[in-house]
Design a protein around this motif. Sequence first.
Motif, PDB file in Angstrom:
ATOM      1  N   GLN A 216       0.876  -1.167   0.000  1.00  0.00           N
ATOM      2  CA  GLN A 216       0.000   0.000   0.000  1.00  0.00           C
ATOM      3  C   GLN A 216       0.918   1.222   0.000  1.00  0.00           C
ATOM      4  N   THR A 217       1.023   1.863  -1.155  1.00  0.00           N
ATOM      5  CA  THR A 217       2.036   2.901  -1.348  1.00  0.00           C
ATOM      6  C   THR A 217       1.891   4.038  -0.346  1.00  0.00           C
ATOM      7  N   GLY A 218       0.663   4.500  -0.119  1.00  0.00           N
ATOM      8  CA  GLY A 218       0.478   5.631   0.788  1.00  0.00           C
ATOM      9  C   GLY A 218       0.947   5.325   2.192  1.00  0.00           C
ATOM     10  N   GLY A 219       0.517   4.180   2.742  1.00  0.00           N
ATOM     11  CA  GLY A 219       0.916   3.801   4.095  1.00  0.00           C
ATOM     12  C   GLY A 219       2.410   3.558   4.201  1.00  0.00           C
TER      13      GLY A 219
ATOM     14  N   ARG B 294      -3.891   4.855   7.441  1.00  0.00           N
ATOM     15  CA  ARG B 294      -5.019   4.379   6.633  1.00  0.00           C
ATOM     16  C   ARG B 294      -5.645   5.530   5.852  1.00  0.00           C
ATOM     17  N   ALA B 295      -5.819   6.672   6.515  1.00  0.00           N
ATOM     18  CA  ALA B 295      -6.384   7.838   5.828  1.00  0.00           C
ATOM     19  C   ALA B 295      -5.465   8.289   4.698  1.00  0.00           C
ATOM     20  N   ASN B 296      -4.160   8.283   4.959  1.00  0.00           N
ATOM     21  CA  ASN B 296      -3.201   8.702   3.935  1.00  0.00           C
ATOM     22  C   ASN B 296      -3.216   7.743   2.744  1.00  0.00           C
ATOM     23  N   THR B 297      -3.306   6.444   3.032  1.00  0.00           N
ATOM     24  CA  THR B 297      -3.375   5.444   1.965  1.00  0.00           C
ATOM     25  C   THR B 297      -4.617   5.651   1.114  1.00  0.00           C
ATOM     26  N   ARG B 298      -5.745   5.902   1.774  1.00  0.00           N
ATOM     27  CA  ARG B 298      -6.998   6.128   1.052  1.00  0.00           C
ATOM     28  C   ARG B 298      -6.895   7.357   0.155  1.00  0.00           C
ATOM     29  N   ALA B 299      -6.306   8.433   0.666  1.00  0.00           N
ATOM     30  CA  ALA B 299      -6.199   9.666  -0.112  1.00  0.00           C
ATOM     31  C   ALA B 299      -5.321   9.467  -1.343  1.00  0.00           C
ATOM     32  N   ILE B 300      -4.150   8.850  -1.158  1.00  0.00           N
ATOM     33  CA  ILE B 300      -3.226   8.653  -2.280  1.00  0.00           C
ATOM     34  C   ILE B 300      -3.826   7.708  -3.311  1.00  0.00           C
TER      35      ILE B 300
ATOM     36  N   PHE C  20     -18.423  10.046  -3.074  1.00  0.00           N
ATOM     37  CA  PHE C  20     -18.227   8.725  -2.479  1.00  0.00           C
ATOM     38  C   PHE C  20     -16.813   8.619  -1.908  1.00  0.00           C
ATOM     39  N   GLU C  21     -15.815   9.069  -2.687  1.00  0.00           N
ATOM     40  CA  GLU C  21     -14.426   9.035  -2.220  1.00  0.00           C
ATOM     41  C   GLU C  21     -14.235   9.974  -1.026  1.00  0.00           C
ATOM     42  N   ALA C  22     -14.860  11.136  -1.073  1.00  0.00           N
ATOM     43  CA  ALA C  22     -14.742  12.085   0.034  1.00  0.00           C
ATOM     44  C   ALA C  22     -15.323  11.497   1.310  1.00  0.00           C
ATOM     45  N   ARG C  23     -16.468  10.784   1.196  1.00  0.00           N
ATOM     46  CA  ARG C  23     -17.079  10.168   2.380  1.00  0.00           C
ATOM     47  C   ARG C  23     -16.178   9.091   2.966  1.00  0.00           C
ATOM     48  N   ARG C  24     -15.595   8.261   2.089  1.00  0.00           N
ATOM     49  CA  ARG C  24     -14.695   7.207   2.577  1.00  0.00           C
ATOM     50  C   ARG C  24     -13.472   7.807   3.263  1.00  0.00           C
ATOM     51  N   TYR C  25     -12.943   8.883   2.665  1.00  0.00           N
ATOM     52  CA  TYR C  25     -11.789   9.553   3.264  1.00  0.00           C
ATOM     53  C   TYR C  25     -12.167  10.161   4.610  1.00  0.00           C
ATOM     54  N   ASP C  26     -13.359  10.772   4.671  1.00  0.00           N
ATOM     55  CA  ASP C  26     -13.804  11.402   5.917  1.00  0.00           C
ATOM     56  C   ASP C  26     -14.042  10.366   7.012  1.00  0.00           C
ATOM     57  N   GLU C  27     -14.494   9.170   6.649  1.00  0.00           N
ATOM     58  CA  GLU C  27     -14.665   8.109   7.636  1.00  0.00           C
ATOM     59  C   GLU C  27     -13.338   7.782   8.316  1.00  0.00           C
ATOM     60  N   ASN C  28     -12.276   7.718   7.514  1.00  0.00           N
ATOM     61  CA  ASN C  28     -10.959   7.462   8.089  1.00  0.00           C
ATOM     62  C   ASN C  28     -10.486   8.640   8.937  1.00  0.00           C
ATOM     63  N   LEU C  29     -10.743   9.864   8.444  1.00  0.00           N
ATOM     64  CA  LEU C  29     -10.348  11.042   9.216  1.00  0.00           C
ATOM     65  C   LEU C  29     -11.116  11.124  10.533  1.00  0.00           C
ATOM     66  N   LYS C  30     -12.393  10.718  10.513  1.00  0.00           N
ATOM     67  CA  LYS C  30     -13.206  10.761  11.724  1.00  0.00           C
ATOM     68  C   LYS C  30     -12.658   9.786  12.773  1.00  0.00           C
TER      69      LYS C  30
END
Length: 618
Positions: free
Chosen positions: A135-138, A218-224, A241-251
């Motif tokens: 997972q490149t971002g992580g 995890r949030a960084n991986t999702r964003a990248i 949809f992507e913003a919601r998934r990213y926000d779930e990780n940020l939350k």
Amino acid sequence: MNPQHGTLPAALPQAAPAPRRREWRVVPMLLPYLWEYRWRVLFALACLIIAKLANVGVPLVLKEVVDSLEPGHAVIAVPFALFIAYGLLRLSTTLFAELRDAVFVRVAQHAIRQLALTVFRHLHSLSLRFHLERQTGGMSRDIERGTNGVSTLLTYLLFSIVPVILEFGLVAAVLYAKFDWRFVAVTFAAVAVYLAYTFFVSEWRIGIRRRANELDSRANTRAIDSLLNYETVKYFNNEEFEARRYDENLKSYEHAAVKSEASLGLLNSGQSLIIAVAVTALMILAGEGVASGALTLGDLVLVNALLIQLYIPLNFMGMVYREIKQSLIDMDRMFRLLEENREVEDRPGARPLPPGGAVIRFERVNFSYDGKRQILRDLTFEVPAGGKVAVVGASGAGKSTLARLLYRFYDVNGGAVRINGVDIRDVTQTSLRAAIGIVPQDTVLFNDTIYYNIQYGRPEAARAEVIAAAQAAHIHDLIQSLPEGYEATVGERGLKLSGGEKQRVAIARAILKNPRILIFDEATSALDSKSEKSIQSELDRVARGHTTLVIAHRLSTVMDADQILVMDKGGVVERGTHRELLERDGLYAQMWLLQQQEEAEREKAAATLPPASNAATK
């Protein structure tokens, strides 16, 4: 995000936290990176010791100043010498601390540089399997935090832990020499309780911090991952949809970070309580001594100053311990990357690939990626030196696996791949890959200039050679027509270029490398018919005089091959020239007939379109 929080999610297999006993193992692993600058380290430690001696000397001089000015003493003159000594000690404390930092900064930065370079080289030496599963971002976040942790660990270990221990010893010696045992007992007891409280609460907080780290990664991986797939997100209109998934990780990270800061408040409050009780007890003892005449006002000032000088860095010690633990966790994650085994390594005594024409032979090769599904079964064929052999077959037949095995991205499970009779496992990977050039189906370019991407085939090549390769690949004129010419950037993964343009860059890169062996891995399958015919003629010209393996889906591109292998279910079911295989009326003839029918239907459909519509499709 807060750099103190980082590591991959516990929910992910690769993110399982390391046992605590493993975290401290990174300290001896840093020693080789410090050895080169060992004299700087020793000089920095000498500056540290001088600074601490000066620091402890300040209260002693201050006591003498107070006692000399106390009413009742016969003061002939203001003790200027003591004031000057006091000022010099204060200056020395700061001066030698700054000198220590200036000397040591090169050591820390050199260690960070060498360690980052070691990790980078190691990642490039790992197998293709590792890079397909990563997972490149992580991973990039792990490396970033790990290298930052090196500086934190070195600075705090050498310039916080060591000074506090040294200062505590000096303060204890002064208290024992000038006061009674009760002062030393209270000081030792307070320090012991303080350190024990800090240790246990910080260990509890480590789990909270680790979880925050995991959620941060995890949030960084999702964003990248989302940004790398920008086009796919746009194709399906899934920005929200992507913003919601990213926000779930940020939350999730937000909740963990809040909990981490709340626990920090508990730790700081407890530490302050211990220090306040100890200072109060010692000041009561000193006050009683002054009241009874056993101590002077200077002694009271000395006790107060010594305790302040001891407890200020000791209070800082709680943060130091937390940061050291966090650095150890971050570095352990990075060092675990270094422990990833190289699936494919040079054998002891491996020698360079012998020079001369390259004869490739797959000899009873068996291979599977995971041991569950067999990809190649007892596969045998040969590509003569300077010859051209094509491999065709349905998707999943194992065609592209041949290129990966030839490059030694994986080793065969059985049999052997030989070049000039030598098992490629007995030669160095560097010499093997230097002898092979590839034009892949999906050419991925660096986000750099066209010139850089072509020169990448042979980085030491002169500009004239790069331009000659571009001319041979028929892309020079196109490049010259661009405003920036060869300095035009191609964008992320080369997305600013069309498919045909990217393929021509890949061809130019292969021409510049000038290898003995060429692999065309479905090099034209992603192109339209017109571009395919244009590039195919260039590929045919480039292949002349080279040992060439062509992996193809469109049979029209391999009609001139010396031999065509038809693969099915991991084995060769037919072999021969184009004409021989058609006459045999087997699987190849069926594939040929089907593709000819599809081509005819496409041409017929194109011919029936109105002129305007037809032009719009071009």
